[in-house]
Design an enzyme around this catalytic site. Structure first.
Site, PDB file in Angstrom:
ATOM      1  N   CYS A  80    -123.165 -86.828  16.635  1.00  0.00           N
ATOM      2  CA  CYS A  80    -123.974 -87.378  15.547  1.00  0.00           C
ATOM      3  C   CYS A  80    -125.139 -86.480  15.177  1.00  0.00           C
ATOM      4  CB  CYS A  80    -124.470 -88.777  15.894  1.00  0.00           C
ATOM      5  SG  CYS A  80    -125.563 -88.796  17.316  1.00  0.00           S
ATOM      6  N   TYR A 104    -114.478 -88.464  16.950  1.00  0.00           N
ATOM      7  CA  TYR A 104    -115.001 -88.487  15.582  1.00  0.00           C
ATOM      8  C   TYR A 104    -116.213 -87.575  15.452  1.00  0.00           C
ATOM      9  CZ  TYR A 104    -118.779 -91.554  17.193  1.00  0.00           C
ATOM     10  OH  TYR A 104    -119.861 -92.065  17.842  1.00  0.00           O
ATOM     11  N   ARG A 154    -107.349 -58.428  -6.464  1.00  0.00           N
ATOM     12  CA  ARG A 154    -107.868 -59.097  -5.260  1.00  0.00           C
ATOM     13  C   ARG A 154    -107.855 -60.585  -5.529  1.00  0.00           C
ATOM     14  NH1 ARG A 154    -113.811 -56.847  -6.467  1.00  0.00           N
ATOM     15  NH2 ARG A 154    -114.137 -57.964  -8.376  1.00  0.00           N
ATOM     16  N   MET A 167    -121.457 -52.070  -3.992  1.00  0.00           N
ATOM     17  CA  MET A 167    -121.354 -50.649  -3.739  1.00  0.00           C
ATOM     18  C   MET A 167    -121.028 -49.982  -5.074  1.00  0.00           C
ATOM     19  SD  MET A 167    -121.569 -51.179  -0.447  1.00  0.00           S
ATOM     20  CE  MET A 167    -120.936 -49.893   0.561  1.00  0.00           C
ATOM     21  N   ARG A 193    -114.595 -44.554  -5.351  1.00  0.00           N
ATOM     22  CA  ARG A 193    -114.854 -46.002  -5.332  1.00  0.00           C
ATOM     23  C   ARG A 193    -115.006 -46.491  -3.908  1.00  0.00           C
ATOM     24  NH1 ARG A 193    -109.687 -48.394  -8.353  1.00  0.00           N
ATOM     25  NH2 ARG A 193    -111.142 -50.093  -8.816  1.00  0.00           N
ATOM     26  N   GLY A 251    -119.999 -55.622  -6.952  1.00  0.00           N
ATOM     27  CA  GLY A 251    -121.246 -55.070  -7.458  1.00  0.00           C
ATOM     28  C   GLY A 251    -122.156 -54.504  -6.390  1.00  0.00           C
ATOM     29  N   LYS A 274    -109.997 -53.010  -1.416  1.00  0.00           N
ATOM     30  CA  LYS A 274    -109.558 -52.308  -2.620  1.00  0.00           C
ATOM     31  C   LYS A 274    -108.448 -51.322  -2.295  1.00  0.00           C
ATOM     32  CE  LYS A 274    -112.953 -51.498  -5.430  1.00  0.00           C
ATOM     33  NZ  LYS A 274    -114.246 -50.820  -5.618  1.00  0.00           N
ATOM     34  N   SER A 329    -122.084 -90.296  22.448  1.00  0.00           N
ATOM     35  CA  SER A 329    -122.237 -89.622  21.168  1.00  0.00           C
ATOM     36  C   SER A 329    -123.142 -88.425  21.421  1.00  0.00           C
ATOM     37  CB  SER A 329    -122.860 -90.575  20.154  1.00  0.00           C
ATOM     38  OG  SER A 329    -123.081 -89.883  18.954  1.00  0.00           O
ATOM     39  N   HIS A 389    -122.369 -60.013 -14.186  1.00  0.00           N
ATOM     40  CA  HIS A 389    -122.879 -60.126 -12.813  1.00  0.00           C
ATOM     41  C   HIS A 389    -123.403 -61.532 -12.547  1.00  0.00           C
ATOM     42  CE1 HIS A 389    -125.992 -59.803  -9.671  1.00  0.00           C
ATOM     43  NE2 HIS A 389    -125.105 -59.007  -9.106  1.00  0.00           N
TER      44      HIS A 389
HETATM   45  P1  ADP Z   1    -116.251 -52.531  -8.192  1.00  0.00           P
HETATM   46  O1  ADP Z   1    -115.908 -52.595  -6.758  1.00  0.00           O
HETATM   47  O2  ADP Z   1    -117.690 -52.658  -8.466  1.00  0.00           O
HETATM   48  O3  ADP Z   1    -115.372 -53.407  -9.018  1.00  0.00           O
HETATM   49  P2  ADP Z   1    -114.566 -50.323  -8.897  1.00  0.00           P
HETATM   50  O4  ADP Z   1    -114.345 -49.278  -7.882  1.00  0.00           O
HETATM   51  O5  ADP Z   1    -113.485 -51.307  -9.071  1.00  0.00           O
HETATM   52  O6  ADP Z   1    -115.957 -51.023  -8.632  1.00  0.00           O
HETATM   53  O7  ADP Z   1    -114.831 -49.561 -10.234  1.00  0.00           O
HETATM   54  C1  ADP Z   1    -115.346 -50.210 -11.356  1.00  0.00           C
HETATM   55  C2  ADP Z   1    -114.534 -49.896 -12.557  1.00  0.00           C
HETATM   56  O8  ADP Z   1    -114.419 -48.517 -12.753  1.00  0.00           O
HETATM   57  C3  ADP Z   1    -113.111 -50.372 -12.485  1.00  0.00           C
HETATM   58  O9  ADP Z   1    -112.999 -51.703 -12.822  1.00  0.00           O
HETATM   59  C4  ADP Z   1    -112.459 -49.504 -13.520  1.00  0.00           C
HETATM   60  O10 ADP Z   1    -112.663 -50.049 -14.794  1.00  0.00           O
HETATM   61  C5  ADP Z   1    -113.228 -48.226 -13.396  1.00  0.00           C
HETATM   62  N1  ADP Z   1    -112.446 -47.260 -12.618  1.00  0.00           N
HETATM   63  C6  ADP Z   1    -112.433 -47.055 -11.308  1.00  0.00           C
HETATM   64  N2  ADP Z   1    -111.568 -46.106 -10.969  1.00  0.00           N
HETATM   65  C7  ADP Z   1    -110.991 -45.694 -12.109  1.00  0.00           C
HETATM   66  C8  ADP Z   1    -110.006 -44.725 -12.441  1.00  0.00           C
HETATM   67  N3  ADP Z   1    -109.406 -44.002 -11.497  1.00  0.00           N
HETATM   68  N4  ADP Z   1    -109.672 -44.584 -13.730  1.00  0.00           N
HETATM   69  C9  ADP Z   1    -110.267 -45.331 -14.682  1.00  0.00           C
HETATM   70  N5  ADP Z   1    -111.200 -46.245 -14.445  1.00  0.00           N
HETATM   71  C10 ADP Z   1    -111.564 -46.427 -13.181  1.00  0.00           C
HETATM   72 MG    MG Z   2    -113.586 -53.323  -9.295  1.00  0.00          MG
END
Ligand code: ADP
Ligand code: MG
Ligand code: MG
Length: 886
Positions: free
Chosen positions: A844, A864, A352, A107, A96, A105, A26, A777, A468
């Protein structure tokens, strides 16, 4: 001084996309987007090195960290004209996590950090929107209390739904500023009551609490499970991103959304995604309201009456569409994007490489290669060979009758049938019993990963295509139907109801993840075939790989499947599998229990024509492609009669007393059959068995050659050879039979005699063995057992523990143990080829279908690999990738 913190923002960043290891995925991509001049809220990344330091030093930080964080935070403030903790010029941030490999999802993120009783008023005044400010504050308290203070998320959801109900509201959007303020008060009360201390008001304390929580979450059970399932090393650690907040919940001109630059389910080249007006963060994926489509086309297709982003906010949409295109061509791959629109202004929050179904992966790879964005080699390497498995599974027969129960979203393709379960625990228990289940949930959360793994398919009643359940199921290659809104799940009663029909736990349903349908009962399925993009990729793979791919097959059905999947011969035909048939086992038992050679020959003469027919059919199906037939391998007692009735039957057929049979059976008992009287040892004791098999092979080869017109060159393989003399003895028998058959039929026969290398002694003496063997083999199943001294059948009880305790990384029966078993393979290959030029080498064991083992085979230069028919396409691609890497 060590640098622990990297800043980004205002069109520049200290890091870039190449710093993934240090900044996490990220952080590195946020930096890259800044460098590309895209609108990204400024922020900074605390490196993964800090995580490593944290765990290496009793969960403490490097000394310089605090100073560097403060400096970076000041810089963020300067860039946006604000200051953290200053109510006059309020700066709020998100904290984040971001590991090297994306762990969706896994962390937790905290938004709106820096709010407290005082600053919330400042936010209200500045935004001239008290409702927005209070909404942000209650979100912050909820997230922070959950992620940092460890309080249950549900606790707050309950308060929220009570408040909603008491006001008669359906949606969060109906809450007024005063309503939210009351919710905030209730939240704070609850925190105080749970923890015995008030919700933290000091922004600095909040910040460090959140940073610590991100680092600790690297070791939470969810993260550990995810890493284990995806082979992500614990040592990698996570980074922490601190970023200025932008707000999607500032009213009707604000929004938040997620998108893919191509359709992640089909691979179609179209902007694909969802958004919510006046919402924040994870609202879209959490299934709180049903999200809206990004484009008009998608809206029309979905038949939605809610406006698309394209229609609603045309300027922000146009900017976004342009950025999406730019990012895709910059990264040269389909991107998964997160964005927020604050009062009409677009902000990018994440990019990503997007997760996709295998079907989509194939389409995207082929199309990107055709568009010239990537090379064909890159296209091949983009596809995870193991994931092809998804396409090699059944789909619902289009002509089948469908008893439709409900329709949801086609979240992850493929069809699955199973008994209904409602919890992940039940799913796991049932799977352990061998029962196939469909996991039915209102929605799934990261706690459900183990249950989703155990289930055949997943069905949820809430959540969109990016929920999710949908994302994780696609990653796992499991069929999934999400958001089947007409279904009502009652966990307590253990029932699922739809339009007046009730289904209870244990009842069988079928889900079709390609159409979103939920069907009652079992439905006929169609077997998969290679076509379209799949066959294009296979063709490219075939043009790239050096190694041949064969299949392990003994039945005509398997041989046909193998050919239809592109097998270039049979690498292992296990003749004993041909004896388990009712009629044959009797003759087999007579043969084994015979007292005299004469009796034994009588029994063998019954088996001869059956074997000949089997082999002829295989030769015909393979039409001139090589077929390797292994002489009888397993210990004889595997075929013995077990029940009284079976004993009586054999006795009658042989005309002997049952009691004598029982004695003979007992005398064949072995303490350790794996190391007992089996393999070539059988042919040494009972040459007549090898004679019969050799004759059946030669006669079948002649018949098949006559019928198909293609010459058949059988490869006869002697199992479990440890000494050259063993092989030479059996080879003598085979050559003798060849001469006889030649004399009888007056036709010449070409054939090869070779051996399996499956004992360490054979590998070490491969030079001497190769003098008599025309091919090797590698039987890596037995070679692994005999190298480790571990019986595969007994390994499950402790190998899993070895993995958990970090003693082995991988199950050596799944992926070849390069250091031990691999070393023996290398030695045998070298010595064998030194003794006999052009010695044919193959594998094999089950490793022949495992991509990382296949890569090892390429390195050693095998000719092979041979694997089960359904893995042939996987092996073709893996062999091509191995050739590319070389
Ligand atoms: P994940 O890794 O679970 O996707 P993120 O760190 O991307 O978690 O955060 C989830 C959501 O939180 C992002 O998709 C975004 O919508 C919101 N978010 C994160 N940072 C910011 C920020 N600086 N301003 C506004 N929204 C944010
Ligand atoms: Mg995200
Ligand atoms: Mg073996």
């Amino acid at each position: 001084m060590a640098k622990w913190v990297y800043s980004f923002g205002d069109g520049r960043a200290e890091g870039s996309a190449s710093d993934k290891n240090l900044l996490g995925g990220k952080g590195a991509n946020l930096a890259e987007m800044c460098n590309l001049g895209l609108p990204v809220p400024p922020g900074f990344t605390i490196t993964t090195d800090v995580c490593t330091h944290y765990y290496a030093n009793g969960r403490s930080y490097p000394l310089e960290l605090e100073e560097q964080v403060n400096a970076a935070l000041d810089e963020v403030g300067r860039k946006v004209g604000r200051r953290f903790g200053d109510p006059e010029r309020l700066l709020l941030v998100s904290v984040r996590s971001g590991a090297r490999a994306s762990m969706p999802g896994m962390m937790d993120t905290v938004l709106n950090l820096g709010l407290n009783d005082e600053t919330v008023e400042a936010l209200a005044a500045e935004a001239k929107d008290a409702r927005f400010a209070q909404d942000s504050y209650r979100r912050f308290i909820q997230m922070y209390s959950n992620v940092v203070l460890g309080l249950d998320h549900e606790m707050f959801e309950e308060i929220l739904s009570d408040e909603k109900a008491s006001r008669g509201y359906d949606y969060d959007t109906e809450f007024t500023a005063e309503d939210w303020q009351e919710v905030v008060a209730l939240y704070k009360q609850r925190v105080d009551c749970e923890l015995g201390e008030p919700f933290p008001q000091d922004p600095q304390a909040q910040l460090w609490g959140a940073i610590g929580a991100v680092f600790s979450s690297w070791m939470n059970p969810r993260a550990i499970t995810y890493r284990r399932l995806h082979d992500i090393p614990e040592s990698w650690g996570t980074a922490v991103n601190v970023q200025a907040m932008v707000f999607g919940n500032m009213g009707e001109t604000s929004a938040t959304g997620v998108a893919f630059t191509r359709n992640p389910a089909t691979g179609e080249k179209e902007l694909f995604g969802e958004f919510l007006v006046n919402a924040q963060g994870e609202d879209v994926v959490a299934g709180i309201r049903t999200p809206q489509n990004l484009t008009e086309t998608a809206r029309r297709q979905a038949g939605s009456d809610k406006p698309s982003l394209e229609k609603l906010m045309p300027e922000a949409f146009a900017a976004f569409a342009q950025i999406a295109e730019k990012l895709e061509s910059h990264y040269r791959d389909m991107q998964d994007l997160e964005f927020t629109i604050e009062r009409g202004k677009l902000w990018m929050l994440q990019t990503r490489s997007g997760k996709r179904t295998t079907k989509a992966a194939l389409k995207i790879a082929v199309e990107m290669a055709n568009e010239g964005l990537i090379s064909r080699e890159e296209a091949l390497c983009r596809i995870d060979p193991a994931a092809l498995d998804q396409l090699l599974h059944p789909t619902i027969d289009p002509n089948a009758e469908r008893d439709l129960v409900a329709t949801g979203l086609p979240a992850s393709p493929g069809a699955a049938t199973g008994e209904i379960v409602f919890t992940s625990e039940e799913a796991e228990e049932a799977a352990a019993r061998g029962t196939k289940v469909i996991l039915v949930r209102v929605e799934t959360s990261p706690e459900d990963i183990h249950g989703m793994h155990a289930a055949e398919g997943i069905l949820t009643t809430r959540g969109g295509m990016t929920s999710h359940a949908a994302v994780v199921a696609r990653g796992m290659g499991k069929p999934c139907v999400s958001g089947a809104g007409t279904l009502r799940v009652d966990y307590r009663a253990g029932t699922m109801t739809a339009l007046g029909r009730t289904f209870s736990r244990g009842e069988v349903i079928t889900i079709d993840g390609s159409t979103g349908q939920v069907l009652a009962g079992t439905v006929p399925m169609l077997q998969p075939a290679l076509s379209g993009d799949f066959s294009t990729i296979m063709e490219w793979a075939d043009n790239t790989r050096r190694m041949k791919v064969r299949a392990n097959a003994e039945t005509p059905a398997d041989a046909r499947t193998a050919r239809s999947f592109g097998a270039e011969g049979i690498g292992l035909c296990r003749t004993e599998h041909m004896f388990f048939d009712d009629e044959r086992i009797l003759a087999m038992r007579e043969m084994i229990l015979a007292d005299t050679q004469e009796q034994r020959r009588m029994a063998l003469s019954k088996l001869l024509p059956m074997q000949r027919t089997d082999f002829r059919e295989l030769f015909e199906i393979m039409a001139g492609l090589p077929v390797t037939i292994r002489l009888l391998d397993p210990p004889l007692h595997e075929f013995l009669p077990r029940t009284e009735q079976e004993v009586a039957e054999v006795a009658a057929s042989m005309g002997v007393e049952p009691e004598r049979l029982r004695q003979r059976t007992e005398s064949l008992h072995e303490f350790n059959p794996m190391l007992g009287h089996r393999g070539c040892r059988l042919a040494v004791s009972y040459p007549e068995i090898a004679e019969m098999q050799a004759r059946a092979i030669f006669e079948a080869a002649l018949e098949a050659a006559k019928k198909t017109g293609a010459p058949v060159v059988p490869e006869i393989m002697v199992p479990l050879v440890g000494m050259a003399a063993e092989l030479n003895f059996v080879k003598g028998i085979i050559d003798g039979v060849a001469k006889e058959v030649l004399a009888e039929s007056n036709a010449s026969i070409d054939y090869l005699v070779g051996t399996m290398i499956e004992l360490p002694r054979a590998a070490l003496n491969a030079g001497a063995i190769a003098e008599g063997a025309e091919f090797f083999s590698f039987g890596t199943n037995d070679l692994t057992q005999t190298t480790f001294g571990i019986s595969r059948d007994d390994a499950a009880s402790f190998l899993d523990e070895y993995r958990r305790k970090g003693i082995v990384d991988q199950d050596p029966f799944v992926s070849i143990d390069v250091d031990g078993v691999g070393a023996l393979v290398r030695i045998a290959a070298e010595k064998g080829r030194a003794a006999r030029e052009g010695l044919k080498l193959g594998i094999c064991g089950e490793h022949g279908g495992d991509p990382s083992s296949i890569s090892f085979c390429e390195e050693v230069g095998l000719d092979y690999v041979s694997c089960s028919p359904f893995r042939v396409p996987i092996a073709r691609l893996a062999a091509a990738q191995a050739a590319c890497r070389k």
